[in-house]
Structure formats: structure tokens, C-alpha cells
Enzyme design. Structure first.
Site, PDB file in Angstrom:
ATOM      1  N   GLU A   1     -22.595 -76.548  -1.996  1.00  0.00           N
ATOM      2  CA  GLU A   1     -22.294 -75.936  -3.294  1.00  0.00           C
ATOM      3  C   GLU A   1     -20.843 -75.528  -3.453  1.00  0.00           C
ATOM      4  O   GLU A   1     -20.383 -75.320  -4.584  1.00  0.00           O
ATOM      5  CB  GLU A   1     -23.201 -74.717  -3.532  1.00  0.00           C
ATOM      6  CG  GLU A   1     -22.897 -73.495  -2.686  1.00  0.00           C
ATOM      7  CD  GLU A   1     -23.570 -73.504  -1.323  1.00  0.00           C
ATOM      8  OE1 GLU A   1     -23.658 -72.425  -0.706  1.00  0.00           O
ATOM      9  OE2 GLU A   1     -23.995 -74.577  -0.867  1.00  0.00           O
TER      10      GLU A   1
ATOM     11  N   HIS B   1     -22.408 -76.045   3.474  1.00  0.00           N
ATOM     12  CA  HIS B   1     -22.630 -75.562   2.113  1.00  0.00           C
ATOM     13  C   HIS B   1     -22.178 -76.607   1.093  1.00  0.00           C
ATOM     14  O   HIS B   1     -20.993 -76.683   0.740  1.00  0.00           O
ATOM     15  CB  HIS B   1     -21.868 -74.251   1.892  1.00  0.00           C
ATOM     16  CG  HIS B   1     -22.458 -73.086   2.609  1.00  0.00           C
ATOM     17  ND1 HIS B   1     -23.389 -72.246   2.037  1.00  0.00           N
ATOM     18  CD2 HIS B   1     -22.271 -72.635   3.881  1.00  0.00           C
ATOM     19  CE1 HIS B   1     -23.738 -71.317   2.911  1.00  0.00           C
ATOM     20  NE2 HIS B   1     -23.077 -71.534   4.047  1.00  0.00           N
TER      21      HIS B   1
ATOM     22  N   SER C   1     -24.268 -52.414 -27.249  1.00  0.00           N
ATOM     23  CA  SER C   1     -23.079 -51.755 -26.703  1.00  0.00           C
ATOM     24  C   SER C   1     -21.816 -52.192 -27.424  1.00  0.00           C
ATOM     25  O   SER C   1     -20.763 -51.580 -27.267  1.00  0.00           O
ATOM     26  CB  SER C   1     -22.939 -52.088 -25.223  1.00  0.00           C
ATOM     27  OG  SER C   1     -22.647 -53.471 -25.053  1.00  0.00           O
TER      28      SER C   1
ATOM     29  N   CYS D   1     -27.883 -73.903   5.053  1.00  0.00           N
ATOM     30  CA  CYS D   1     -27.430 -72.944   6.068  1.00  0.00           C
ATOM     31  C   CYS D   1     -28.626 -72.168   6.630  1.00  0.00           C
ATOM     32  O   CYS D   1     -29.447 -72.725   7.333  1.00  0.00           O
ATOM     33  CB  CYS D   1     -26.352 -72.033   5.499  1.00  0.00           C
ATOM     34  SG  CYS D   1     -25.400 -71.168   6.775  1.00  0.00           S
TER      35      CYS D   1
ATOM     36  N   VAL E   1     -20.650 -58.526 -25.215  1.00  0.00           N
ATOM     37  CA  VAL E   1     -21.225 -59.871 -25.326  1.00  0.00           C
ATOM     38  C   VAL E   1     -22.699 -59.894 -24.943  1.00  0.00           C
ATOM     39  O   VAL E   1     -23.525 -60.503 -25.634  1.00  0.00           O
ATOM     40  CB  VAL E   1     -20.440 -60.862 -24.449  1.00  0.00           C
ATOM     41  CG1 VAL E   1     -21.130 -62.221 -24.413  1.00  0.00           C
ATOM     42  CG2 VAL E   1     -19.009 -61.012 -24.948  1.00  0.00           C
ATOM     43  N   ASP E   2     -23.054 -59.229 -23.845  1.00  0.00           N
ATOM     44  CA  ASP E   2     -24.407 -59.363 -23.293  1.00  0.00           C
ATOM     45  C   ASP E   2     -25.486 -58.931 -24.280  1.00  0.00           C
ATOM     46  O   ASP E   2     -26.409 -59.693 -24.596  1.00  0.00           O
ATOM     47  CB  ASP E   2     -24.535 -58.546 -22.001  1.00  0.00           C
ATOM     48  CG  ASP E   2     -23.423 -58.856 -21.015  1.00  0.00           C
ATOM     49  OD1 ASP E   2     -22.896 -59.973 -21.066  1.00  0.00           O
ATOM     50  OD2 ASP E   2     -23.094 -57.977 -20.207  1.00  0.00           O
TER      51      ASP E   2
END
Length: 335
Positions: A169, A167, A221, A79, A224-225
Site C-alpha cells: 500500500e 507493504h 458546526s 505484514c 465540511v464534515d
């Protein structure tokens, strides 16, 4: 070293999707701001230029000198990426009259071009642009058209450089994955030997090499991260990692206790701090959500800082976050 595809991000909302599609081809890729190409990286096999919310002729359009990339790596412009390469080499990009958004079909394409190997006749593609390439430079060759877009794709003659105005994708481009595979595998010669498992192995090896015997502190925290980051670091440096898990009182019932037990099962060295009373006192009477958020954020940093300074000879601060946050932390505008 793990070979990779580099995606230069010009601000498209589908840039992350391009990255996902490349990884689904068992090929590692990294998304970087359009002006932050990692020079002198021997693992780079090819480059993809993303779309953009801008027109190439806008004064605020993202522009970059591709002279150090072109000729050294295969390039696929999508694009805006396709329009940018044509425009900066003397082609014409003009407003399309009405924004073309939606399904289109390849009315014709060069079947012998490597980019379209395995693509079916009249294959559906997805368009999303307000401008269109109306003329290409003399050394550019048109290789595809739709019923409304004459120059739907091109290749620079004698070079491994392609541009597509659709596109590939997105899901609605029926043979989009095939087109990306043709570029990533057939053109760039990627071996398709990457997987999440290999990512873990390579990441742990890189952490070992970078950190050596240095000590690291990481704020957990309970999500997960940060937990994934902690596990990876623990695999690499073991006891040299100290994690700090702050209970600010906003967790679910018994979550602090349960998560601490989970961390113990994972073999992590975690300092648990119950600071709930501190947070409750500071939040008393506060009703405005953004002010609450700032109080909690500052409170976490304050508690973490006090605990971190109790640990001797720490050289590194680790942070775990999701990949899109990494991109946002180094935005393409440099802010």
C-alpha cells in the site's frame, strides 16, 4: 447493492492507506476492527488483513478466529496479517534480530501466480517489521523472496489466501498498486464501478430506506464534515431534516452570517442560534486550554439540547464526521 472489500484493522498505522489504495482502484471498501467482521453481508468480495504494532506472540496481540472467513472469501494478509495466518496454522514467526525497515527488492517470485501478474523483476517493496516468518505450514507455498527475507510472500495451496510481509500500500512499493489490483480485481472479481458519485447515490438511497418519513435533527458546526452529512440527509428526506447551527463566539468575523447564507443556498432547514454571550461568560477568566475545550463542548451540547427539544416527533440524531473518527469511535481494543 454495492460490492466491497473488507479490511480488518489490527492496528497498523497504514490501515487507512490500504483503504485509500483500494478506493483508488474504483472499488468500495470498509475498514472494521479486527474482531468486528460483518457476517452475512452478501456484498463482501474479499478480505484484507492489516499490519499491527504487535508481534503475533505478544500476550496482548490482536487475534481472531478466521475459520468463518477462510474458504468463504479470498484473503490477503499484509505484514502482521501474513504472519498471523502462518503462525496460527503452525508456522514459525521469530524476531528478525534487527528491525527491517526500508526498501527491499524481490529477488525472486512466482511470475505465474496471479498475485504477481505484471510485477517487474527486482521490483522494490517496502518492509516494516521486527519479526519475520521463518517457517510456513506444509500446505503453504512460498511465492516470493527478497535478499534478506526468505519468505516474503506465500499462498495457501488450493486456496485463495495470500500473505505478504511487505507493504504494497505504500508509495515505495513500486508495483504495490498492481499487486493490490491483482487481488481486488483478478482474484475478488470486483468490477471497479465505484466512485464518490456512486457513493452519494447509494448513501442517499440507503438513508431513504432507513429513515422513511422519520424526522432527524443534526448539529452543524459550519465545517465540511457536518455540512456534507446535512446535504446528504437533505437529499434523502428533505424537510424532515432540521439542522441546528450554534454560534459559540469563536468563529471568524462574520462567519456565522456567511455560513447561514451558504446553508440557505444549499436548501437546508437550519436554526441558527447566537449563543456567544453565554460562552463568553462561561469562559471568562479561564486560561487552561483543556478546560476551555470542555466548557465549549458542554456549552454546545446544552444549547443544542434546548433547541432540539423544541422540535416535535424527532426520532433520529445525526452526526457528521470524518472517516478516521468513525474508526476511533469503535477502536480495535473495544474501548
Amino acid at each position: 447493492m454495492q460490492e466491497k472489500i473488507i479490511i480488518l484493522d489490527f492496528g497498523s498505522q497504514t490501515t487507512q492507506l490500504i483503504g485509500r489504495r483500494v478506493r483508488e482502484l474504483d472499488t468500495y471498501c470498509e475498514i472494521v476492527p479486527y474482531n468486528k467482521f460483518p457476517k452475512e453481508d452478501p456484498t463482501i468480495k474479499g478480505v484484507i488483513l492489516s499490519g499491527s504494532p504487535f508481534s503475533v506472540y505478544d500476550k496482548d496481540a490482536f487475534k481472531v478466529d478466521l475459520s468463518e472467513i477462510r474458504g468463504k472469501y479470498p484473503i490477503l494478509g499484509i505484514c502482521y496479517g501474513a504472519q498471523f495466518m502462518s503462525y496460527t496454522n503452525g508456522g514459525k514467526v521469530e524476531p528478525a534480530g534487527t528491525r527491517e525497515y526500508g526498501r527491499a527488492h524481490l529477488a525472486s517470485f512466482c511470475k505465474d501466480n496471479v498475485l504477481f501478474k505484471g510485477v517487474r523483476d527486482c521490483s522494490q517493496v517496502w518492509m516494516s517489521h521486527g519479526d519475520t516468518i521463518t517457517a510456513i505450514p506444509d500446505n503453504f507455498k512460498k511465492i516470493a523472496s527478497t535478499d534478506k527475507v526468505e519468505i516474503a510472500a506465500y499462498q495457501i495451496e488450493g486456496e485463495q489466501v495470500w500473505g505478504v510481509q511487505f507493504h504494497p500500500e505504500v508509495f515505495h512499493s513500486e508495483d504495490g498498486t498492481q499487486i493490490l489490483k491483482n487481488f481486488v480485481v483478478d482474484v475478488c472479481s470486483c468490477k471497479q464501478d465505484w466512485s464518490p458519485a456512486s457513493f452519494i447515490e447509494s448513501t442517499v438511497a440507503e438513508l431513504k430506506a432507513q429513515l422513511g418519513d422519520d424526522k432527524v435533527v443534526l448539529g452543524l458546526s459550519g465545517g465540511v464534515d457536518s455540512s456534507v452529512a446535512a446535504v446528504l440527509l437533505n437529499k434523502a428526506i428533505g424537510k424532515n431534516l432540521t439542522c441546528i447551527f450554534v454560534d459559540h463566539g469563536m468563529l471568524r468575523k462574520n462567519e456565522f452570517k456567511n455560513v447561514m447564507a451558504d446553508y440557505e443556498c444549499l436548501g437546508l432547514n437550519v436554526i441558527g442560534v447566537d449563543a456567544s454571550e453565554k460562552f463568553f461568560n462561561e469562559l471568562a477568566g479561564v486560561t487552561e486550554p483543556e478546560r476551555k475545550r470542555k466548557i465549549i463542548g458542554k456549552g454546545f451540547i446544552d444549547v443544542f439540547d434546548v433547541e432540539a427539544h423544541k422540535i416535535k416527533d424527532v426520532k433520529w440524531l445525526a452526526q457528521g464526521t470524518i472517516y478516521p473518527d468513525c474508526i476511533e469511535s469503535l477502536s480495535i481494543t473495544g474501548t
